[in-house]
Scaffold this motif. Structure first.
Motif, PDB file in Angstrom:
ATOM      1  N   SER A   1     -11.251  -8.432 -11.373  1.00  0.00           N
ATOM      2  CA  SER A   1     -10.675  -8.401 -10.027  1.00  0.00           C
ATOM      3  C   SER A   1      -9.183  -8.716 -10.078  1.00  0.00           C
ATOM      4  O   SER A   1      -8.369  -8.059  -9.422  1.00  0.00           O
ATOM      5  CB  SER A   1     -11.382  -9.418  -9.118  1.00  0.00           C
ATOM      6  OG  SER A   1     -12.754  -9.135  -9.016  1.00  0.00           O
ATOM      7  N   PHE A   2      -8.840  -9.721 -10.875  1.00  0.00           N
ATOM      8  CA  PHE A   2      -7.436 -10.086 -11.077  1.00  0.00           C
ATOM      9  C   PHE A   2      -6.645  -8.905 -11.633  1.00  0.00           C
ATOM     10  O   PHE A   2      -5.534  -8.608 -11.170  1.00  0.00           O
ATOM     11  CB  PHE A   2      -7.364 -11.278 -12.031  1.00  0.00           C
ATOM     12  CG  PHE A   2      -5.977 -11.707 -12.392  1.00  0.00           C
ATOM     13  CD1 PHE A   2      -5.247 -12.519 -11.545  1.00  0.00           C
ATOM     14  CD2 PHE A   2      -5.393 -11.308 -13.588  1.00  0.00           C
ATOM     15  CE1 PHE A   2      -3.955 -12.922 -11.886  1.00  0.00           C
ATOM     16  CE2 PHE A   2      -4.116 -11.700 -13.930  1.00  0.00           C
ATOM     17  CZ  PHE A   2      -3.394 -12.511 -13.075  1.00  0.00           C
ATOM     18  N   SER A   3      -7.206  -8.197 -12.615  1.00  0.00           N
ATOM     19  CA  SER A   3      -6.531  -7.037 -13.210  1.00  0.00           C
ATOM     20  C   SER A   3      -6.333  -5.922 -12.189  1.00  0.00           C
ATOM     21  O   SER A   3      -5.277  -5.277 -12.163  1.00  0.00           O
ATOM     22  CB  SER A   3      -7.342  -6.511 -14.398  1.00  0.00           C
ATOM     23  OG  SER A   3      -7.379  -7.449 -15.442  1.00  0.00           O
ATOM     24  N   PHE A   4      -7.332  -5.696 -11.353  1.00  0.00           N
ATOM     25  CA  PHE A   4      -7.221  -4.654 -10.323  1.00  0.00           C
ATOM     26  C   PHE A   4      -6.113  -4.991  -9.334  1.00  0.00           C
ATOM     27  O   PHE A   4      -5.265  -4.143  -9.014  1.00  0.00           O
ATOM     28  CB  PHE A   4      -8.550  -4.493  -9.598  1.00  0.00           C
ATOM     29  CG  PHE A   4      -8.478  -3.574  -8.409  1.00  0.00           C
ATOM     30  CD1 PHE A   4      -8.396  -2.194  -8.589  1.00  0.00           C
ATOM     31  CD2 PHE A   4      -8.472  -4.083  -7.117  1.00  0.00           C
ATOM     32  CE1 PHE A   4      -8.301  -1.337  -7.491  1.00  0.00           C
ATOM     33  CE2 PHE A   4      -8.390  -3.241  -6.018  1.00  0.00           C
ATOM     34  CZ  PHE A   4      -8.305  -1.859  -6.210  1.00  0.00           C
ATOM     35  N   PHE A   5      -6.111  -6.227  -8.839  1.00  0.00           N
ATOM     36  CA  PHE A   5      -5.091  -6.628  -7.873  1.00  0.00           C
ATOM     37  C   PHE A   5      -3.699  -6.597  -8.504  1.00  0.00           C
ATOM     38  O   PHE A   5      -2.716  -6.270  -7.833  1.00  0.00           O
ATOM     39  CB  PHE A   5      -5.381  -8.029  -7.324  1.00  0.00           C
ATOM     40  CG  PHE A   5      -6.606  -8.105  -6.466  1.00  0.00           C
ATOM     41  CD1 PHE A   5      -6.887  -7.108  -5.547  1.00  0.00           C
ATOM     42  CD2 PHE A   5      -7.492  -9.164  -6.577  1.00  0.00           C
ATOM     43  CE1 PHE A   5      -8.030  -7.162  -4.759  1.00  0.00           C
ATOM     44  CE2 PHE A   5      -8.634  -9.226  -5.793  1.00  0.00           C
ATOM     45  CZ  PHE A   5      -8.900  -8.224  -4.884  1.00  0.00           C
TER      46      PHE A   5
END
Length: 313
Positions: free
Chosen positions: A66-70
């Protein structure tokens, strides 16, 4: 925002970029393009390997993906414009597009900070409360925590950006930055922005201090728990899972405190450009490297994926 635009003389802004090094535009364009593509590909790799390998489908890797996507979304809001500046000089941006960029940048940045605090809590529960960890960090809770980070980022950032967009912009329209950040826009406003600046300062303090306090408490407990582990090998393994997280936090907090935690947003405008590069270029470039090169589980997942590809050939 359209209502504000109709009541102001300024219809568009000019992003100044880095005029002192514009003669190196092509070199800087290539360097930052390479950094941008490397960061995007690295983050996509983390997302892909997390969803493909069932052993990485754990709460920690769900939060990391999720962190990578954001982060991909976060840097994409500003880097394409920066590349255009390096390639062809100053860039114009419409009033509404400028404030949209400012909101999306701040919204995603705030979301990422809260997500880092969630990652701290996840590591605390995994190391200090291992028996309760699977029950507490179930898939539903993980999803709700990510949604909560998004909701907080939206609610906290929408008010100051709307307040600033309703100010009058009647004078200079050159932004001394490579994107529409909050401080430079405050500097260009002809209205009294003291209340807006105070609100932004308080919100920046709340966001940074909340995530920092959660992280400090979580990692203080983690250190105490690790020191009680019987073997040095277990201690090393526990520390290795947290060290990458701490490196990212150090970079993020340092640059954001310098840029946003000040009562007067017009202070240090020139140096804000260089500090912003840490958040938008350096940290996103390092994050995939830190999370993959320092993580044995990711190493194994990548080896397994490559082995499957070779077998299919």
């Amino acid at each position: 925002m359209e209502h504000a635009r109709n009541q102001t003389e300024v219809q568009e802004f000019i992003l100044e970029g880095f005029p002192n090094v514009q003669h190196l535009g092509m070199v800087l364009f290539m360097v930052h393009l390479l950094a941008y593509l490397t960061s995007i590909m690295g983050n996509i790799l983390i997302i892909t390997i997390t969803w493909v390998d069932h052993r990485l489908q754990t709460p920690m890797y769900f939060f990391l993906s999720s962190f990578s996507f954001f982060e991909c979304c976060f840097i994409t809001t500003v880097i394409p414009k920066l590349l255009a500046i390096f390639l062809s000089g100053k860039q114009s941006i419409s009033f509404s597009a400028c404030f949209t960029q400012a909101f999306v940048f701040l919204f995603l940045g705030t979301t990422v900070f809260f997500l880092m605090a969630v990652l701290s809590l996840d590591r605390y529960l995994a190391i200090c409360k291992p028996l309760y960890y699977p029950t507490i960090m179930n898939p539903r809770m993980c999803f709700l925590l990510v949604m909560a980070c998004l909701a907080l980022g939206f609610v906290l950032m929408v008010v100051p950006v709307i307040m600033l967009s309703q100010s009058s912009f009647c004078g200079p329209h050159v932004i001394p930055h490579f994107f529409c950040d909050f401080g430079p826009l405050v500097h260009l406003s002809c209205s009294d922005t003291r209340s807006t600046e105070l609100l932004a300062f308080v919100l920046a303090l709340v966001i940074l201090l909340t995530s920092l306090i959660i992280t400090i408490i979580a990692y203080s407990n983690i250190v105490v728990t690790i020191m009680r582990l019987p073997s040095a090998k277990e201690q090393q393994k526990a520390f290795s899972t947290c060290s990458s997280h701490l490196m990212v936090l150090f970079l993020m907090y340092g640059s954001c405190v310098f840029i946003y935690v000040k009562p007067k947003q017009t202070n240090r405008l020139n140096s804000n450009r260089e500090a912003a590069l840490v958040n938008t270029v350096v940290t996103p470039l390092l994050n995939p490297v830190i999370y993959t090169l320092r993580n044995k589980q990711v190493h194994q997942a990548l080896r397994n994926a490559l082995s499957r590809v070779r077998l299919q050939k």
